[in-house]
Motif scaffolding. Structure first.
Motif, mmCIF file in Angstrom:
data_model
loop_
_atom_site.group_PDB
_atom_site.id
_atom_site.type_symbol
_atom_site.label_atom_id
_atom_site.label_comp_id
_atom_site.label_asym_id
_atom_site.label_seq_id
_atom_site.Cartn_x
_atom_site.Cartn_y
_atom_site.Cartn_z
ATOM 1 N N MET A 133 0.786 -1.394 0.232
ATOM 2 C CA MET A 133 -0.151 0.346 -0.121
ATOM 3 C C MET A 133 0.780 1.470 0.056
ATOM 4 O O MET A 133 0.277 1.309 0.744
ATOM 5 N N PRO A 134 1.626 1.249 -1.186
ATOM 6 C CA PRO A 134 2.165 3.377 -1.242
ATOM 7 C C PRO A 134 1.287 4.018 -0.684
ATOM 8 O O PRO A 134 2.426 4.869 -0.835
ATOM 9 N N GLU A 135 0.198 4.033 -0.515
ATOM 10 C CA GLU A 135 -0.746 5.048 -0.320
ATOM 11 C C GLU A 135 0.127 5.945 0.954
ATOM 12 O O GLU A 135 -0.239 6.664 1.216
ATOM 13 N N LEU A 136 0.195 4.584 2.181
ATOM 14 C CA LEU A 136 0.602 4.665 3.348
ATOM 15 C C LEU A 136 1.484 6.623 3.407
ATOM 16 O O LEU A 136 1.922 6.346 4.626
ATOM 17 N N ARG A 137 2.577 6.035 2.048
ATOM 18 C CA ARG A 137 3.688 7.148 2.809
ATOM 19 C C ARG A 137 3.139 8.723 2.970
ATOM 20 O O ARG A 137 3.876 9.426 3.080
ATOM 21 N N GLY A 138 2.445 8.824 1.862
ATOM 22 C CA GLY A 138 1.489 10.015 2.384
ATOM 23 C C GLY A 138 0.987 10.324 3.674
ATOM 24 O O GLY A 138 0.052 10.739 3.821
ATOM 25 N N ALA A 139 0.939 9.073 5.150
ATOM 26 C CA ALA A 139 0.083 9.110 5.387
ATOM 27 C C ALA A 139 0.432 9.849 6.680
ATOM 28 O O ALA A 139 1.442 9.601 7.050
ATOM 29 N N GLN A 140 0.095 10.507 7.957
ATOM 30 C CA GLN A 140 0.387 11.460 9.252
ATOM 31 C C GLN A 140 1.390 10.141 9.707
ATOM 32 O O GLN A 140 2.412 10.561 10.503
ATOM 33 N N ARG A 141 0.126 9.174 10.348
ATOM 34 C CA ARG A 141 1.598 8.831 11.356
ATOM 35 C C ARG A 141 1.544 7.132 11.060
ATOM 36 O O ARG A 141 -0.137 6.041 11.260
ATOM 37 N N VAL A 142 2.650 5.989 10.763
ATOM 38 C CA VAL A 142 2.759 4.545 10.451
ATOM 39 C C VAL A 142 3.069 3.590 11.642
ATOM 40 O O VAL A 142 3.843 3.390 10.684
ATOM 41 N N ALA A 143 2.410 2.612 11.819
ATOM 42 C CA ALA A 143 3.399 1.677 12.365
ATOM 43 C C ALA A 143 3.229 0.146 11.845
ATOM 44 O O ALA A 143 2.297 -0.069 10.992
ATOM 45 N N VAL A 144 4.955 -0.237 11.643
ATOM 46 C CA VAL A 144 4.635 -1.380 11.200
ATOM 47 C C VAL A 144 5.426 -2.104 11.687
ATOM 48 O O VAL A 144 6.369 -2.414 12.434
#
Length: 280
Positions: free
Chosen positions: A185-196
């Protein structure tokens, strides 16, 4: 640290039919010698139960069938301390997950959505003091609508992976994914905060696509079942952040809870209160 806010979990409820086997089958292969478990699961129910056992006040929104499985699911979730008033009984079979787990705790899962497909936005109301935790086992339209109406902190465990609309990416305060989902989901690079999460390699937090914290995985003596680990991690991370914990401490606490989860055969393992897994 402040006490966690009330949490609304909008998500799926399933019956988990789990075959415990020495090894997972390959394509077209039959593996014998399995042991069968029948448990209540679904990412939504798993996260709601985990959050309640960790000490939060939890309300769940979802749907089950008007069948014996639905009644059993409601009783199990209610017994864990979750308010199930907003879980509707509908004219469809209760969702079912067919799971195979090998001796190392690895798994294969096929989900049949059933009643989960009938969850809609009608009657879903999020109060001003409620944080929201969702997953992607419900309709994307429902997830988008709930996120848009919520005034508080919104968390989405973006699993299973699928294209994410721009309005959802912009609205959500925290996405939680594993490394495979993050790559898909490359869209997540534009998210505010992501935990992986990275399995045995731990977890990391990204803010505006920049890594701000990374922690190792908690030690696990005996991995029994990894099915509920991500859900326990998601619930714990959400509550830790709501309590005011900084990103690194929140990740450490969530990893400790995830490690506790893999030591139990159920996707809804017994858990202690959140503060026992880390200094919050």
């Amino acid at each position: 640290m402040r006490a966690p806010q009330d949490l609304v979990v909008v998500g799926s409820v399933n019956v988990d039919l789990t075959a415990l086997v020495d090894r997972l089958p390959g394509a077209g292969e039959t593996v014998g010698g399995g042991q069968l478990r029948r448990d209540i699961g679904g990412k939504g129910a798993n996260q709601a139960v985990a959050a309640s056992r960790l000490g939060a006040r939890v309300r769940m929104v979802g749907a089950v069938g008007s069948d014996a499985d639905g009644a059993a699911a409601l009783e199990t979730i209610r017994t864990a301390g979750v308010d199930v008033t907003a879980v509707r009984a509908v004219d469809a079979p209760t969702g079912t997950a067919l799971i195979a787990v090998d001796a190392a705790g690895e798994n294969q899962i096929v989900v049949c959505g059933g009643a989960n497909a009938l969850v809609d936005v009608d009657g879903i109301a999020v109060g001003p003091g409620e944080a929201v935790l969702m997953q992607l086992e419900l309709s994307m339209d429902v997830v988008r609508a709930v996120a848009a109406q919520a005034n508080g902190f919104v968390v989405v465990n973006a699993a299973p992976a699928q294209p994410l609309p721009a309005d959802l990416v912009e609205r959500v305060d925290l996405f939680i994914v594993n490394e495979t989902e993050y790559a898909a989901m490359p869209e997540l690079r534009g998210a505010q905060r992501v935990a992986v999460t990275y399995g045995a390699s731990g977890a990391a937090m990204f803010v505006d696509a920049a890594e701000v914290a990374r922690v190792p995985a908690a030690a696990v003596a005996d991995v029994v079942n990894t099915v509920g680990a991500g859900d326990a991690f998601s619930a714990a991370l959400t509550l830790a952040i709501l309590s005011g914990a900084p990103d690194e401490q929140a990740l450490r606490t969530a990893c400790a809870v995830g490690a506790a989860a893999v030591a139990h055969p159920s996707a809804q393992p017994p858990l202690d209160r959140l503060e026992t897994y880390g200094r919050l």
